[in-house]
Design an enzyme around this catalytic site. Structure first.
Site, mmCIF file in Angstrom:
data_model
loop_
_atom_site.group_PDB
_atom_site.id
_atom_site.type_symbol
_atom_site.label_atom_id
_atom_site.label_comp_id
_atom_site.label_asym_id
_atom_site.label_seq_id
_atom_site.Cartn_x
_atom_site.Cartn_y
_atom_site.Cartn_z
ATOM 1 C CD GLU A 226 48.371 23.527 35.780
ATOM 2 O OE1 GLU A 226 47.563 24.597 36.310
ATOM 3 O OE2 GLU A 226 47.569 22.575 35.773
ATOM 4 C CB CYS A 261 50.085 16.338 39.002
ATOM 5 S SG CYS A 261 48.647 16.756 39.100
HETATM 6 P P1 NAD Z 1 56.420 14.976 30.043
HETATM 7 O O1 NAD Z 1 57.315 16.348 30.446
HETATM 8 O O2 NAD Z 1 57.330 13.785 29.692
HETATM 9 O O3 NAD Z 1 55.933 15.436 28.789
HETATM 10 C C1 NAD Z 1 54.689 16.360 28.585
HETATM 11 C C2 NAD Z 1 54.686 16.845 27.405
HETATM 12 O O4 NAD Z 1 55.627 17.541 26.959
HETATM 13 C C3 NAD Z 1 54.180 15.725 26.408
HETATM 14 O O5 NAD Z 1 53.213 16.286 25.393
HETATM 15 C C4 NAD Z 1 55.394 15.544 25.555
HETATM 16 O O6 NAD Z 1 55.403 15.207 24.189
HETATM 17 C C5 NAD Z 1 55.852 17.044 25.594
HETATM 18 N N1 NAD Z 1 57.421 17.299 25.133
HETATM 19 C C6 NAD Z 1 58.494 16.435 25.742
HETATM 20 N N2 NAD Z 1 59.605 17.077 25.687
HETATM 21 C C7 NAD Z 1 59.346 18.077 24.856
HETATM 22 C C8 NAD Z 1 60.269 19.235 24.541
HETATM 23 N N3 NAD Z 1 61.753 19.035 24.256
HETATM 24 N N4 NAD Z 1 59.556 20.088 23.595
HETATM 25 C C9 NAD Z 1 58.254 20.211 23.740
HETATM 26 N N5 NAD Z 1 57.505 19.321 24.167
HETATM 27 C C10 NAD Z 1 57.980 18.399 24.628
HETATM 28 O O7 NAD Z 1 55.627 14.497 31.143
HETATM 29 P P2 NAD Z 1 54.539 13.451 31.117
HETATM 30 O O8 NAD Z 1 55.252 12.233 31.272
HETATM 31 O O9 NAD Z 1 53.360 13.446 29.836
HETATM 32 O O10 NAD Z 1 53.604 13.572 32.255
HETATM 33 C C11 NAD Z 1 53.851 13.322 33.865
HETATM 34 C C12 NAD Z 1 54.451 14.403 34.480
HETATM 35 O O11 NAD Z 1 53.235 15.576 34.140
HETATM 36 C C13 NAD Z 1 54.602 14.325 35.790
HETATM 37 O O12 NAD Z 1 55.753 14.801 36.394
HETATM 38 C C14 NAD Z 1 53.129 14.812 36.539
HETATM 39 O O13 NAD Z 1 53.278 15.073 37.957
HETATM 40 C C15 NAD Z 1 53.074 16.020 35.720
HETATM 41 N N6 NAD Z 1 51.688 16.445 35.844
HETATM 42 C C16 NAD Z 1 51.452 17.594 36.373
HETATM 43 C C17 NAD Z 1 50.146 18.398 36.519
HETATM 44 C C18 NAD Z 1 49.798 19.363 37.509
HETATM 45 O O14 NAD Z 1 48.766 20.162 37.237
HETATM 46 N N7 NAD Z 1 50.794 20.157 38.322
HETATM 47 C C19 NAD Z 1 49.114 17.565 35.983
HETATM 48 C C20 NAD Z 1 49.303 16.378 35.283
HETATM 49 C C21 NAD Z 1 50.605 15.872 35.420
#
Ligand code: NAD
Length: 454
Positions: A226, A261
């Site tokens: 997501e 999101c």
């Molecule tokens: P992010 O991708 O930076 O991080 C998300 C998660 O991934 C965190 O827990 C982070 O620690 C982990 N992570 C980061 N790098 C990793 C790796 N190499 N391996 C494993 N885990 C890793 O995203 P964010 O800043 O936390 O969230 C914002 C983004 O999420 C926005 O793009 C937003 O649109 C999206 N989002 C989507 C939905 C949806 O339902 N479609 C809902 C909420 C947020």
């Protein structure tokens, strides 16, 4: 790991991240405990998750205050989020029997054909910080209802909330080793990708999602993503109450500081109503109170992440250089805390990063269009596909437009909303797979087909 309050920039907690050993240990405990969790009745699991929801209600003030302290959203929006999570738990628990029970499909003579929905096993949920309750609940509630054990990795920016969720789930009756939190940032996420989970459920950015999908692919287990969006909204020329449309769409763009999101990220307005719409939109944006997230009536608090400030400034500079007009805002607010002015930009074009890359902040670009066809072409011009919205007095006109947009959700005269009864899913760079609805309950199961003769 230091937890920083984005409104005050103070360190509020110092927390020990998980190590490779502790993550391995938690994983092994989850594997053992899942076997018994699967065996207890679904009715019991439903009861436990309903108790969890009651505990959220009982503790809403304390939980909202913790959430606001680590992500900076206005306190009322934190309360709204927790109450929204409870509504989702209600739908999921009310419908768990209907969609997770075995289904007899054919009964002919001595032949019975039946589908059974078995849990995946131990699933991994790597989550985002912008709505830790909502996006968390989308995954761990149906996963637990279906009989899975869960390793939940909250974002490093919402760790305290993740730990509160764990505490209350266990208080509600989830056995100790059926749910564990992995504390940490990227490096801890990487450790989880090395383990043999039976399914990966990720909420976050496109960049991380793509990386995770590639890493998980050789494991041959389900992986749902997501991800972000660049969600378009079109205001047609037949809208009756332009002031109300401007207020509703401005909220869709700026609620939670645009860090949703499904926030509205691009607005197209028919030229016949453009001037009036922009006037009303600006009035609405200027009416908002900016301030401490704990202060009553504040609508715009700090952003959750400091690095987002310079990203937004870069998007604004790029837009100005390419000929757009900044009508309101445009820069960070000096002083303590990660504040950015709510920013409205017109004369936007698709050459600007602001109209192509997810902003995830309080800025919005508005474009004037001559016709529905022009709006459709622009709405379609994106790599993302989470939601799309049309405001019009005519339902069939709106639905005709929405059908042409490749997005998981279509909104008519509303935006930036999620329903537990409907699948929440993205397309293209917004991800794939669904949470919520019957699809989201069954996402945490594997089907088994029984052919029974006798
Ligand atoms: P992010 O991708 O930076 O991080 C998300 C998660 O991934 C965190 O827990 C982070 O620690 C982990 N992570 C980061 N790098 C990793 C790796 N190499 N391996 C494993 N885990 C890793 O995203 P964010 O800043 O936390 O969230 C914002 C983004 O999420 C926005 O793009 C937003 O649109 C999206 N989002 C989507 C939905 C949806 O339902 N479609 C809902 C909420 C947020």
């Amino acid at each position: 790991m230091k937890i920083v309050n984005p409104a005050t920039e103070e360190v509020i907690r110092d927390i020990q991240e998980d190590s490779p050993d502790s993550v391995n240990q938690k994983f092994k405990l989850l594997q053992v405990a899942q076997v018994d969790w699967q065996k207890i009745t679904r009715a019991k699991r439903i009861e436990i998750l309903r108790t969890f929801s009651d505990l959220l209600e009982k503790n809403v003030e304390a939980l909202a205050s913790i959430l606001t302290s680590e992500v900076g959203k206005p306190l009322q929006q934190s309360r709204n989020e927790i109450n929204g999570a409870r509504a989702r738990i209600k739908w999921l628990t009310d419908n768990a029997d209907k969609y997770l029970a075995d289904e007899v499909m054919i009964q002919e003579g001595n032949l019975t054909e039946r589908i059974s929905y078995e849990p995946l096993g131990v699933v991994c949920n790597i989550s985002a910080w912008n709505y830790p309750y909502l996006v968390g609940v989308n995954v761990f509630v149906p996963a637990l209802l279906a009989g899975n054990a869960v390793m939940y990795k909250p974002s490093e920016y919402s760790t305290l909330t993740g730990l509160e969720i764990e505490r209350l789930l266990k208080q509600a009756g989830v056995p100790n080793d059926v749910f564990h939190v992995a504390v940490g940032a990227r490096s801890v996420g990487e450790l989880l990708l090395e383990l043999p989970f039976n399914g990966y459920f990720f909420t976050g950015s496109y960049k991380t999602g793509k990386y995770i999908y590639e890493k998980v692919a050789p494991k041959m287990v389900p992986c749902q993503l997501e991800l972000g969006g660049k969600d378009p909204l079109y205001v047609a020329d037949d809208v009756a109450d332009i002031k109300a449309v401007a207020a509703s769409t401005a909220d869709g763009a700026f609620y939670n500081n645009g860090q949703s999101c499904c926030a509205v990220e691009r607005i197209y307005v028919n030229e016949k109503v453009y001037d009036q719409y922009v006037d009303e939109f600006i009035k609405e944006v200027k009416s908002w109170k900016i301030g401490k997230p704990t202060e009553a009536g504040v609508y715009i608090g700090p952003l959750s992440r400091k690095d987002q400030l310079s990203f937004l400034e870069t998007q604004v500079q790029d837009a100005v250089q390419k000929g757009s007009k900044v009508l309101v805002g445009g820069k960070r607010i000096d002083g303590t805390g990660y504040y950015f002015e709510p920013t409205v930009i017109t004369n936007a074009t698709h050459q600007m990063s602001m109209m192509r890359e997810e902003s995830f902040g309080p800025i919005i670009g508005i474009m004037k269009v001559k016709s529905d066809d022009e709006a459709i072409e622009l709405m379609k011009d994106t790599e993302y596909g989470l939601t799309a919205a049309v405001y019009s007095n005519n339902q069939s006109r709106a639905e005709n437009i929405l059908e042409q947009i490749n997005s998981g959700t279509g909104y008519w005269n509303c935006c930036d909303r999620v329903s537990a009864a409907l699948p929440w899913s993205g397309r293209q760079h917004s991800g794939f797979g669904a949470t919520l609805s019957h699809a989201g309950l069954r996402a945490f199961t594997k089907t088994k087909a029984y052919h029974l003769r006798g």
